[in-house]
Design a protein around this motif. Structure first.
Motif, PDB file in Angstrom:
ATOM      1  N   HIS A 236       0.496   5.618  -0.468  1.00  0.00           N
ATOM      2  CA  HIS A 236      -0.367   6.750  -0.784  1.00  0.00           C
ATOM      3  C   HIS A 236       0.132   8.094  -0.253  1.00  0.00           C
ATOM      4  O   HIS A 236      -0.406   9.135  -0.612  1.00  0.00           O
ATOM      5  CB  HIS A 236      -1.768   6.501  -0.209  1.00  0.00           C
ATOM      6  CG  HIS A 236      -1.837   6.639   1.275  1.00  0.00           C
ATOM      7  ND1 HIS A 236      -1.380   5.673   2.133  1.00  0.00           N
ATOM      8  CD2 HIS A 236      -2.290   7.654   2.054  1.00  0.00           C
ATOM      9  CE1 HIS A 236      -1.560   6.063   3.385  1.00  0.00           C
ATOM     10  NE2 HIS A 236      -2.099   7.255   3.359  1.00  0.00           N
TER      11      HIS A 236
ATOM     12  N   THR B 170       0.867  -1.177   0.000  1.00  0.00           N
ATOM     13  CA  THR B 170       0.000   0.000   0.000  1.00  0.00           C
ATOM     14  C   THR B 170       0.902   1.223   0.000  1.00  0.00           C
ATOM     15  O   THR B 170       1.916   1.254   0.686  1.00  0.00           O
ATOM     16  CB  THR B 170      -0.958   0.058   1.212  1.00  0.00           C
ATOM     17  OG1 THR B 170      -0.221   0.342   2.410  1.00  0.00           O
ATOM     18  CG2 THR B 170      -1.725  -1.244   1.368  1.00  0.00           C
TER      19      THR B 170
ATOM     20  N   PRO C 192      -8.764  -0.383  -5.408  1.00  0.00           N
ATOM     21  CA  PRO C 192      -8.890  -0.372  -3.947  1.00  0.00           C
ATOM     22  C   PRO C 192      -9.863  -1.454  -3.484  1.00  0.00           C
ATOM     23  O   PRO C 192     -10.891  -1.700  -4.133  1.00  0.00           O
ATOM     24  CB  PRO C 192      -9.444   1.032  -3.659  1.00  0.00           C
ATOM     25  CG  PRO C 192      -8.957   1.861  -4.800  1.00  0.00           C
ATOM     26  CD  PRO C 192      -8.995   0.948  -6.003  1.00  0.00           C
TER      27      PRO C 192
ATOM     28  N   SER D  72       1.273   3.275   5.293  1.00  0.00           N
ATOM     29  CA  SER D  72       0.093   3.586   6.110  1.00  0.00           C
ATOM     30  C   SER D  72       0.417   3.393   7.584  1.00  0.00           C
ATOM     31  O   SER D  72       1.426   2.780   7.938  1.00  0.00           O
ATOM     32  CB  SER D  72      -1.087   2.701   5.712  1.00  0.00           C
ATOM     33  OG  SER D  72      -0.986   1.440   6.321  1.00  0.00           O
TER      34      SER D  72
ATOM     35  N   HIS E  44      -4.174   3.252  -4.448  1.00  0.00           N
ATOM     36  CA  HIS E  44      -4.927   4.430  -4.019  1.00  0.00           C
ATOM     37  C   HIS E  44      -5.136   5.344  -5.229  1.00  0.00           C
ATOM     38  O   HIS E  44      -4.261   5.460  -6.090  1.00  0.00           O
ATOM     39  CB  HIS E  44      -4.116   5.137  -2.932  1.00  0.00           C
ATOM     40  CG  HIS E  44      -4.840   6.237  -2.226  1.00  0.00           C
ATOM     41  ND1 HIS E  44      -4.969   7.503  -2.756  1.00  0.00           N
ATOM     42  CD2 HIS E  44      -5.445   6.273  -1.013  1.00  0.00           C
ATOM     43  CE1 HIS E  44      -5.631   8.270  -1.903  1.00  0.00           C
ATOM     44  NE2 HIS E  44      -5.935   7.552  -0.844  1.00  0.00           N
TER      45      HIS E  44
END
Length: 366
Positions: free
Chosen positions: A209, A207, A264, A284, A241
């Motif tokens: 972003h 992940t 997503p 994250s 994202h």
């Protein structure tokens, strides 16, 4: 005692859900759920709330996007209206999003008590909007529900009264255990990309972003190049994202063949993937904690973290954006030389119960 539970985006609902479920079993404590609409998420359907075991929000402010100031202002004016009409006794905010800050300020100015769940976390990096939200919220809160011992240390250093500090554990981990049980009852074949999982005995998840990672072409290209190298040894699945996808297109970045970009995912679909992954590569906050709870190696592509216990006790390691550091850490994971880690104190699935017991005590004071 009337309580407002505030959520601004899908991850916030993961945090208020265990509290809502615990409150449902305590009649003296009534609550309403306020969705500020900070983020629109098409995955937030009726099924989403059924999976969480909570009802639909009682209020939806529909704040939408815009700059930080625009969004915060819309949340504040909308929230002020419902507080004027309802006059709750306490507002519970979670995490560090703009909704957390906005609703805390409104409540405090209306002489409504504020309780902050995940209080005391600090990255000490004021370039992060979340850090400003955390600091301001904690500056005006009345009750502090803390996830890890360093949070207690930070709040005491900032002059908060120890009587207001409550080390309760982590509601996000409460929800993780709850959702794992739900997942066991589901047919995994109904979940997106379960076929990817079945086709790969070993794989990693990604992940990415944060603006510092995906808004700068050189940094973003460097990270994607490093992921390409990782994927030569381990296929990666990357729920991307919208911000990250947009910049990938703007910068003309093409992922390696073994870095599988997907849309997503819902919480359950992503949980089904990462819970069995060899490694999570992420920037994250929540995934650092959840991987620690399940003992999964995590490489955090950031220079700092507000969740230090995931490093000191858990399975997380800060690797920054350095190709050398990421590949070195990944090599230790593949060689089965990674630290075992342990589940931190009070990350036992009962944090929300502790919170509600404390709220029952506060009810007597109000």
């Amino acid at each position: 005692m009337k309580i407002f539970l505030i959520a601004g985006a899908r991850p916030n609902f993961m945090k208020i859900a265990p509290i809502a479920r615990a409150l449902d079993s305590h009649n003296p404590l009534t609550y309403k759920i306020v969705h500020t609409g900070q983020h629109y998420d098409q995955n937030m359907s009726d099924i989403f709330f059924q999976e969480l075991g909570i009802r639909q929000p009682d209020y939806h402010l529909g704040a939408g996007g815009g700059t930080h100031a625009q969004q915060t202002a819309r949340i504040m004016t909308g929230f002020e209206d419902i507080c004027t009409n309802e006059r709750p006794d306490m507002v519970i905010v979670v995490g560090d999003v703009n909704s957390t800050l906005a609703c805390s300020v409104v409540a405090k100015k209306m002489q409504i008590k504020v309780a902050h769940v995940e209080a005391g976390l600090r990255s000490f990096d004021l370039s992060m909007p979340e850090e400003i939200n955390r600091m301001v919220t904690d500056a005006i809160s009345d009750l502090f529900f803390v996830t890890e011992e360093q949070g207690m240390v930070n709040l005491i250093k900032e002059g908060k009264p120890e009587s207001a500090l409550h080390f309760v554990g982590h509601v996000m981990i409460d929800n993780l255990f709850y959702q794992l049980k739900k997942l066991e009852e589901m047919d995994p074949e109904t979940l997106p990309y379960n076929d990817f999982k079945q086709a790969h005995s070993d794989y990693g998840v990604v992940t990415l972003h944060r603006p510092s990672n995906v808004d700068n072409r050189d940094v973003f290209e460097g990270i994607m190049g490093t992921l390409a190298k990782v994927s030569e040894s381990l296929p990666l699945i990357f729920p991307i994202h919208p911000r990250t996808r947009k910049n990938m297109e703007v910068f003309g970045i093409e992922p390696a063949d073994n870095v599988h970009l997907v849309e997503p995912l819902s919480y359950m679909a992503f949980l089904n993937l990462w819970k069995d992954a060899e490694v999570a590569l992420t920037d994250s906050g929540g995934l650092q904690e959840e991987t620690t709870a399940l003992g999964i190696p995590c490489l955090t592509i950031r220079e700092n973290t507000e969740r230090p216990i995931t490093i000191t006790e858990g399975t997380n390691e800060l690797v920054g954006t350095s190709r050398e550091a990421i590949l070195n850490a990944f090599g230790r994971i593949i060689a089965r030389e990674w630290k075992q880690g342990q589940r931190p104190k009070f990350w036992d699935g009962r944090a929300s119960e502790r919170i509600v017991e404390i709220l029952k005590g506060e009810r007597v004071k109000i």
